[in-house]
Design an enzyme around this catalytic site. Structure first.
Site, PDB file in Angstrom:
ATOM      1  N   HIS A 262       0.459  -2.558  -1.734  1.00  0.00           N
ATOM      2  CA  HIS A 262       0.674  -2.337  -3.168  1.00  0.00           C
ATOM      3  C   HIS A 262       0.139  -3.520  -3.993  1.00  0.00           C
ATOM      4  O   HIS A 262      -0.677  -3.338  -4.902  1.00  0.00           O
ATOM      5  CB  HIS A 262       2.172  -2.134  -3.432  1.00  0.00           C
ATOM      6  CG  HIS A 262       2.521  -1.927  -4.869  1.00  0.00           C
ATOM      7  ND1 HIS A 262       2.727  -0.678  -5.409  1.00  0.00           N
ATOM      8  CD2 HIS A 262       2.693  -2.800  -5.886  1.00  0.00           C
ATOM      9  CE1 HIS A 262       3.007  -0.799  -6.700  1.00  0.00           C
ATOM     10  NE2 HIS A 262       3.001  -2.083  -7.009  1.00  0.00           N
ATOM     11  N   GLU A 263       0.592  -4.706  -3.642  1.00  0.00           N
ATOM     12  CA  GLU A 263       0.144  -5.886  -4.395  1.00  0.00           C
ATOM     13  C   GLU A 263      -1.357  -6.101  -4.180  1.00  0.00           C
ATOM     14  O   GLU A 263      -2.058  -6.543  -5.095  1.00  0.00           O
ATOM     15  CB  GLU A 263       0.944  -7.133  -4.000  1.00  0.00           C
ATOM     16  CG  GLU A 263       2.457  -7.041  -4.231  1.00  0.00           C
ATOM     17  CD  GLU A 263       2.872  -6.616  -5.640  1.00  0.00           C
ATOM     18  OE1 GLU A 263       2.141  -6.919  -6.603  1.00  0.00           O
ATOM     19  OE2 GLU A 263       3.926  -5.958  -5.774  1.00  0.00           O
ATOM     20  N   HIS A 266      -3.142  -4.098  -6.754  1.00  0.00           N
ATOM     21  CA  HIS A 266      -3.164  -4.788  -8.055  1.00  0.00           C
ATOM     22  C   HIS A 266      -4.246  -5.869  -8.049  1.00  0.00           C
ATOM     23  O   HIS A 266      -4.997  -6.043  -9.010  1.00  0.00           O
ATOM     24  CB  HIS A 266      -1.820  -5.504  -8.308  1.00  0.00           C
ATOM     25  CG  HIS A 266      -0.723  -4.610  -8.806  1.00  0.00           C
ATOM     26  ND1 HIS A 266      -0.836  -3.858  -9.941  1.00  0.00           N
ATOM     27  CD2 HIS A 266       0.533  -4.387  -8.340  1.00  0.00           C
ATOM     28  CE1 HIS A 266       0.307  -3.195 -10.149  1.00  0.00           C
ATOM     29  NE2 HIS A 266       1.157  -3.492  -9.186  1.00  0.00           N
ATOM     30  N   GLU A 292      -0.591  -0.025 -12.292  1.00  0.00           N
ATOM     31  CA  GLU A 292       0.220   0.639 -11.265  1.00  0.00           C
ATOM     32  C   GLU A 292      -0.544   1.780 -10.598  1.00  0.00           C
ATOM     33  O   GLU A 292      -0.318   2.096  -9.440  1.00  0.00           O
ATOM     34  CB  GLU A 292       1.523   1.168 -11.865  1.00  0.00           C
ATOM     35  CG  GLU A 292       2.602   0.113 -12.020  1.00  0.00           C
ATOM     36  CD  GLU A 292       3.008  -0.549 -10.702  1.00  0.00           C
ATOM     37  OE1 GLU A 292       3.295   0.171  -9.726  1.00  0.00           O
ATOM     38  OE2 GLU A 292       3.039  -1.781 -10.639  1.00  0.00           O
TER      39      GLU A 292
HETATM   40 ZN    ZN Z   1       3.144  -2.827  -8.950  1.00  0.00          ZN
END
Ligand code: ZN
Length: 498
Positions: A262-263, A266, A292
């Site tokens: 997830h990170e 980003h 997101e």
């Molecule tokens: Zn996030």
């Protein structure tokens, strides 16, 4: 003095203060001794106020007014920069400096109190701080003004152009389709075994796999670093310095796997913004929702796909021979997609996630509007959880105290998470028209996907607004139907509902 040069110097100075604040946050979350937090709150408050003072200064006002008169003579990037700071200036100049400073210090302290209150599961400890935070936010909204609903002003901070009207419609669509799908899943005969992800997985091995995953998805380690923190996050100081954190739980394998991806998602966004924008304030993601969408694309669309596990499971199995020797790729895939209504948002599965966001959205909207009060939040929280997810917290730590966001006044942030899922599904539908995304994942060709995202989304930074990105890439506005279709297809398949 040349106004453009003066304008840019102001921005550079302001950004230096902002970066210092970011570094303090990074340090507080990763390395700083626990007891040092209180002194740092004052330093952060001070630096933050310096940046605020530049933004709201007469010099800034003059620069904007002068440059606006000849905006057609500016190049695309400079013109957008003027437009961006006009909005920021108007937003902040209406707030009195002393109140801004008080709020900034309060926010840093309140975050520390929240952590303590959560640890002790004691809402009363946190309540006076949260009450003050909400008071300030309401006051600031009044200074800034709003159209139709006061919450709209706060939504716009995270997702420019987003409104209560649009979100009500968006969440209604999701509710209408997700709640029945969830009921069908709860009633299905399919039993997914995910016991093995709760065996003990020593941290060293998890670290090795996280590192491997970041390489796989295309995170540039020479322009980033990975550390540990209580709550995983990404911090960008510049395109060449995009840091991420993760959190390893030895008794839960998937937590770090998915927070790392997830990170990483980003970070890949931040690392791939066009070179022309470096050093301007436009060299970052355009909104929280679009941000997101990228992290969730990596986490869910890629990381929770069968193709992804077909390629990468053997590596994990090699690291954890004993724990995973009898597990198949399909079992891993199913365990990564198990649907279970739960109390904690950050542990929620892809399907019930939006319901967690709806709880927060309902509360924030009414809190900012003055329809409900802070003291009633634990009761309201539990009631909404029961209505939407059918589960009720037994204490406030696993209920209303679980998230950090309100402690620094980030009201309006939560909807971005649900929007991110919806944008991601909409991007996926478009991507699939151009090439077979499942095949790419199965063939370990994640570069094809990354290049597409780089080219259609990442490179623009803040040059385009979120609605412009969505429209340009997919040919239409935000449409919740793509998320509903994606979820239905995926979960009806996993749970044999067809
Ligand atoms: Zn996030």
């Amino acid at each position: 003095m040349d106004k453009l040069k003066e304008f840019k110097e102001l921005i550079e100075k302001m950004n230096s203060f902002n970066k210092a604040v970011s570094l303090f946050h990074w340090d507080m979350a990763t390395e700083a001794p626990k007891k040092s937090v209180a002194d740092k709150a004052d330093v952060i408050g001070m630096l933050d106020t310096e940046a605020f003072n530049i933004l709201t200064s007469d010099k800034m006002k003059e620069c904007l007014e002068t440059l606006e008169k000849t905006i057609e003579d500016l190049n695309e990037v400079d013109a957008k920069l003027v437009e961006f700071y006009r909005k920021e200036y108007d937003k902040n100049a209406k707030i009195p400096e002393d109140e801004y400073k008080e709020f900034s210090i309060l926010a840093a302290k309140s975050t520390a109190v929240w952590e303590e209150a959560k640890g002790k599961s004691n809402f009363d400890l946190y309540k006076p701080y949260l009450e003050k935070i909400v008071e300030y936010k309401k006051k600031f909204v009044n200074y800034r003004g709003y159209e139709k609903h006061p919450y709209n002003t706060l939504l716009d901070d995270f997702e420019p152009g987003m409104t209560v009207e649009k979100l009500d419609k968006f969440f209604d669509t999701l509710k209408k389709d997700i709640v029945p799908l969830l009921n069908n899943i709860n009633q299905s005969n399919k039993i997914i075994n995910d016991k093995f992800v709760r065996f003990i997985y020593p941290k060293e091995g998890q670290k090795e796999f996280s590192d491997y995953l970041l390489g796989k998805i295309g995170y540039d380690k020479e322009r980033g670093i990975i550390k540990e923190s209580e709550h995983p996050f990404t911090l960008e100081l510049s395109t060449n310095d995009v840091r991420i954190t993760t959190h390893y739980y030895e008794n839960y394998l998937l937590s770090a796997v998915y927070s790392t991806i997830h990170e990483g998602g980003h970070a890949i966004y931040e690392q791939n913004i066009d070179e022309n924008l470096i050093g301007t304030t436009l060299d970052t993601g355009t909104s929280m929702g679009i941000h997101e969408s990228q992290s969730r694309f990596y986490e869910n669309v890629i990381g929770r796909s069968l193709g992804f596990w077909k390629v990468n499971f053997h590596k994990l199995q090699k690291i954890f021979k004993e724990q995973l020797q009898d597990v198949t790729v399909e079992q891993m895939y199913e365990a990564a997609n198990i649907v279970k209504p739960s109390l904690i948002r950050i542990e929620a599965d892809e399907l019930t996630y939006a319901l967690h966001i709806m709880v927060r959205y309902e509360i924030e909207k009414q809190l900012i509007n003055g329809d409900i009060e802070v003291k009633d939040l634990p009761t309201i929280w539990n009631k909404l959880m029961s209505n939407y997810l059918g589960v009720i917290p037994t204490n406030d730590a696993e209920g209303v105290l679980q998230d950090i966001h309100w402690s620094d006044g980030s009201f309006g942030y939560f909807p971005s998470y649900a929007l991110g899922n919806a944008y991601a599904a909409q991007f996926l539908a478009t991507m699939n028209k151009e090439f077979d995304v499942d095949k790419c994942m199965e063939n370990d060709e994640l570069d094809t996907i990354k290049n597409w995202l780089n080219d259609k989304i990442h490179k623009y930074g803040r040059l385009l607004e979120p609605n412009e990105i969505i429209k340009n890439v997919t040919g239409e506005e935000l449409n919740a139907k793509y998320l509903v279709e994606y979820l239905k297809q995926k979960y009806e398949n996993i749970y044999n509902l067809n």
